[in-house]
Design a protein around this motif. Sequence first.
Motif, PDB file in Angstrom:
ATOM      1  N   ILE A 102      43.529 -20.323 -29.410  1.00 30.68           N
ATOM      2  CA  ILE A 102      44.959 -20.632 -29.591  1.00 30.68           C
ATOM      3  C   ILE A 102      45.791 -19.379 -29.319  1.00 30.68           C
ATOM      4  N   ASP A 103      45.352 -18.236 -29.865  1.00 32.13           N
ATOM      5  CA  ASP A 103      46.098 -16.988 -29.629  1.00 32.13           C
ATOM      6  C   ASP A 103      46.169 -16.664 -28.138  1.00 32.13           C
ATOM      7  N   ILE A 104      45.037 -16.790 -27.467  1.00 33.41           N
ATOM      8  CA  ILE A 104      44.985 -16.407 -26.054  1.00 33.41           C
ATOM      9  C   ILE A 104      45.805 -17.397 -25.207  1.00 33.41           C
ATOM     10  N   THR A 105      45.820 -18.666 -25.614  1.00 32.49           N
ATOM     11  CA  THR A 105      46.651 -19.662 -24.905  1.00 32.49           C
ATOM     12  C   THR A 105      48.131 -19.325 -25.093  1.00 32.49           C
ATOM     13  N   ASN A 106      48.493 -18.937 -26.323  1.00 31.19           N
ATOM     14  CA  ASN A 106      49.889 -18.551 -26.581  1.00 31.19           C
ATOM     15  C   ASN A 106      50.256 -17.287 -25.798  1.00 31.19           C
ATOM     16  N   ILE A 107      49.300 -16.355 -25.678  1.00 29.47           N
ATOM     17  CA  ILE A 107      49.569 -15.123 -24.919  1.00 29.47           C
ATOM     18  C   ILE A 107      49.822 -15.464 -23.441  1.00 29.47           C
ATOM     19  N   LYS A 108      49.035 -16.408 -22.919  1.00 29.92           N
ATOM     20  CA  LYS A 108      49.242 -16.822 -21.518  1.00 29.92           C
ATOM     21  C   LYS A 108      50.656 -17.389 -21.343  1.00 29.92           C
ATOM     22  N   THR A 109      51.036 -18.284 -22.275  1.00 21.90           N
ATOM     23  CA  THR A 109      52.378 -18.880 -22.191  1.00 21.90           C
ATOM     24  C   THR A 109      53.439 -17.792 -22.321  1.00 21.90           C
ATOM     25  N   PHE A 110      53.185 -16.853 -23.233  1.00 21.14           N
ATOM     26  CA  PHE A 110      54.122 -15.746 -23.482  1.00 21.14           C
ATOM     27  C   PHE A 110      54.387 -14.988 -22.179  1.00 21.14           C
ATOM     28  N   PHE A 111      53.328 -14.664 -21.439  1.00 22.08           N
ATOM     29  CA  PHE A 111      53.495 -13.910 -20.182  1.00 22.08           C
ATOM     30  C   PHE A 111      54.208 -14.753 -19.125  1.00 22.08           C
ATOM     31  N   ARG A 112      53.858 -16.043 -19.089  1.00 21.85           N
ATOM     32  CA  ARG A 112      54.502 -16.908 -18.085  1.00 21.85           C
ATOM     33  C   ARG A 112      55.996 -17.030 -18.363  1.00 21.85           C
ATOM     34  N   VAL A 113      56.343 -17.136 -19.641  1.00 22.89           N
ATOM     35  CA  VAL A 113      57.763 -17.249 -19.989  1.00 22.89           C
ATOM     36  C   VAL A 113      58.484 -15.943 -19.642  1.00 22.89           C
ATOM     37  N   ARG A 114      57.844 -14.815 -19.934  1.00 28.54           N
ATOM     38  CA  ARG A 114      58.454 -13.502 -19.608  1.00 28.54           C
ATOM     39  C   ARG A 114      58.639 -13.345 -18.102  1.00 28.54           C
ATOM     40  N   LYS A 115      57.609 -13.731 -17.333  1.00 23.92           N
ATOM     41  CA  LYS A 115      57.621 -13.453 -15.893  1.00 23.92           C
ATOM     42  C   LYS A 115      58.354 -14.521 -15.087  1.00 23.92           C
ATOM     43  N   ILE A 116      58.173 -15.788 -15.479  1.00 25.80           N
ATOM     44  CA  ILE A 116      58.680 -16.864 -14.609  1.00 25.80           C
ATOM     45  C   ILE A 116      59.877 -17.600 -15.219  1.00 25.80           C
ATOM     46  N   TYR A 117      59.636 -18.225 -16.377  1.00 27.91           N
ATOM     47  CA  TYR A 117      60.682 -19.118 -16.902  1.00 27.91           C
ATOM     48  C   TYR A 117      61.870 -18.354 -17.511  1.00 27.91           C
ATOM     49  N   LYS A 118      61.568 -17.251 -18.161  1.00 25.10           N
ATOM     50  CA  LYS A 118      62.591 -16.400 -18.797  1.00 25.10           C
ATOM     51  C   LYS A 118      63.510 -17.192 -19.739  1.00 25.10           C
ATOM     52  N   ASP A 119      62.925 -18.160 -20.434  1.00 23.60           N
ATOM     53  CA  ASP A 119      63.714 -18.986 -21.351  1.00 23.60           C
ATOM     54  C   ASP A 119      62.958 -19.109 -22.678  1.00 23.60           C
ATOM     55  N   PRO A 120      63.490 -18.502 -23.752  1.00 23.96           N
ATOM     56  CA  PRO A 120      62.770 -18.537 -25.040  1.00 23.96           C
ATOM     57  C   PRO A 120      62.495 -19.958 -25.530  1.00 23.96           C
ATOM     58  N   TYR A 121      63.370 -20.898 -25.165  1.00 25.36           N
ATOM     59  CA  TYR A 121      63.180 -22.283 -25.619  1.00 25.36           C
ATOM     60  C   TYR A 121      61.827 -22.826 -25.129  1.00 25.36           C
ATOM     61  N   ILE A 122      61.490 -22.473 -23.880  1.00 26.48           N
ATOM     62  CA  ILE A 122      60.221 -22.960 -23.317  1.00 26.48           C
ATOM     63  C   ILE A 122      59.051 -22.429 -24.138  1.00 26.48           C
ATOM     64  N   PHE A 123      59.126 -21.165 -24.531  1.00 29.33           N
ATOM     65  CA  PHE A 123      58.026 -20.626 -25.351  1.00 29.33           C
ATOM     66  C   PHE A 123      57.974 -21.309 -26.713  1.00 29.33           C
ATOM     67  N   GLU A 124      59.142 -21.490 -27.297  1.00 31.82           N
ATOM     68  CA  GLU A 124      59.213 -22.092 -28.630  1.00 31.82           C
ATOM     69  C   GLU A 124      58.597 -23.504 -28.623  1.00 31.82           C
ATOM     70  N   VAL A 125      58.875 -24.255 -27.578  1.00 36.89           N
ATOM     71  CA  VAL A 125      58.354 -25.626 -27.494  1.00 36.89           C
ATOM     72  C   VAL A 125      56.845 -25.616 -27.216  1.00 36.89           C
ATOM     73  N   SER A 126      56.411 -24.634 -26.418  1.00 32.93           N
ATOM     74  CA  SER A 126      55.008 -24.611 -25.995  1.00 32.93           C
ATOM     75  C   SER A 126      54.085 -23.937 -27.016  1.00 32.93           C
ATOM     76  N   TYR A 127      54.649 -23.162 -27.920  1.00 31.64           N
ATOM     77  CA  TYR A 127      53.825 -22.396 -28.882  1.00 31.64           C
ATOM     78  C   TYR A 127      52.902 -23.327 -29.680  1.00 31.64           C
ATOM     79  N   ILE A 128      51.629 -22.927 -29.758  1.00 31.77           N
ATOM     80  CA  ILE A 128      50.638 -23.731 -30.491  1.00 31.77           C
ATOM     81  C   ILE A 128      50.342 -23.058 -31.826  1.00 31.77           C
TER      82      ILE A 128
END
Lengths: 163, 321
Positions: free
Chosen positions: B189-215
């Motif tokens: 779960i941590d590593i999946t969240n880290i992957k999403t974290f990097f994708r949001v930082r690099k690509i989406y740049k929208d905290p809402y996307i991380f908040e919704v995707s966080y497991i």
Amino acid sequence: MEFLEGLANGQFLAILGASIAIIFAGMGSAKGTSIAGQAAAGAVSEDSSKFGKLLVLQLLPGTQGLYGFIVAFLILSKAGLLGTTVALTTGQGFQLLASGLAIGITGLVSGVAQGKAAAAGVGVVAKNGDDLGKAITIAAIVETYALLGLLISFLAYNGVVVG
Amino acid sequence: MEIYPYAVAKIKVRENRLLTNENLEQLAQEEEMERIVSSLMEKDYNFEMVSRYEDYEVVLKKAEEDMYKLIKEIIEEKNIAEIFLSKNDFYNMKLILKSHVEGKDYQDKLLNSGTVSKEEISRIMESEAYDRLSKNRKQAILDAMEAYQKTKMPFIIDAILDKECFHHMKKLAAQMKNDFIAKYMTNLIDITNIKTFFRVRKIYKDPYIFEVSYIEGGKITLNHFMENLDEDEQNLKYKFMGFSSTIAQAIDHYENLDQFCDNYIMNYMKEAKLKALTIEPIVAYIYAKKTEFKNIRIIFSGKLNGVSPERIKERLRESYV
């Protein structure tokens, strides 16, 4: 009343001691060889060429039952149940019973423990057949404690003077 | 603690047939497909069932089915296979829902080896007969569709179903009462969240996307991630202790993020090598085989698309052996 007298009978107590020695040590060996045997079967189901090597590991936890049998045989012999009849006092009966306890309990615990060590050794041999010696050595160390139990049982048995 | 002497010994013999890192590099270096296939056939991959190299997926799917069949045969504990297989169910559900909203065809991409067959899941999803699924799965699908109708963002379907998937896997792991499996789930779960974290930082740049995707269910909290979404790259590895090496690698080579994350889990799995009788080596073997399938996919797709051996080697995941 007769029942209580029966419980205090020297020969009854000696039989109880012999039974404890063989039952518990036998249980340890049965459980130990079963664990090691299951592991050996798992490995042989994938690589039947290892059967001979793995059989040695499965046999290792079988010695506790043998030690229990030796002590039980000696106790029965001293109690006069296998040959010349001997008159045993209640005290002598208790002494023989106590001598059977040592191998009974150490045999039970060490048999199961050795079975687990031997099963782990099966995993080592499964990975590399050349490591059989190491696997045997690791499992054989547990044997020390069964041998100490046998030794104490034997010394105690020897110390009991009957007749 | 329950012991599995038969199953573990059987698996230890099978570990000898896993592809090592050296084997994988040799396959990546190999120029002739015929020799790659012949090496893999020595490791029990049945390439005789296909006539073209392009059909390697058929062979891998069969190998995966065989692996789960073996696990179910040698161990009574059903949760262990379901932890890994339920991910395929959710993959199929996500694929069908997203294909519907995007008007794409999905049949060829469905995975076969879930807890529900691909035909069955396809029928359920097509007829919207969600009552035939578990209550939680049905609710997750309805929530995902409702959220999609509001936002019109397909990623939200992934996010909501992934949450339910991990929730289900964690529940199964908790039932097994095994620290190794519980920690595997937390790490995953941590590593999946880290992957999403990097994708949001690099690509989406929208905290809402991380908040919704966080497991939920990992060690790293949502707040901690949110606080560090805009943190300077150089400081990140100090902010996620226990994951600093993976974070540092991801900063230097973002394009290989998935590989670093997979390697992190594989390094954790290697702790199972020290266990002799309990369930851990069996869990690790499943993960090792899944990683091997992934590596074979990387080699085949690379070779068939003319990717250089060096580039293929860079993408290979760490092997268990």
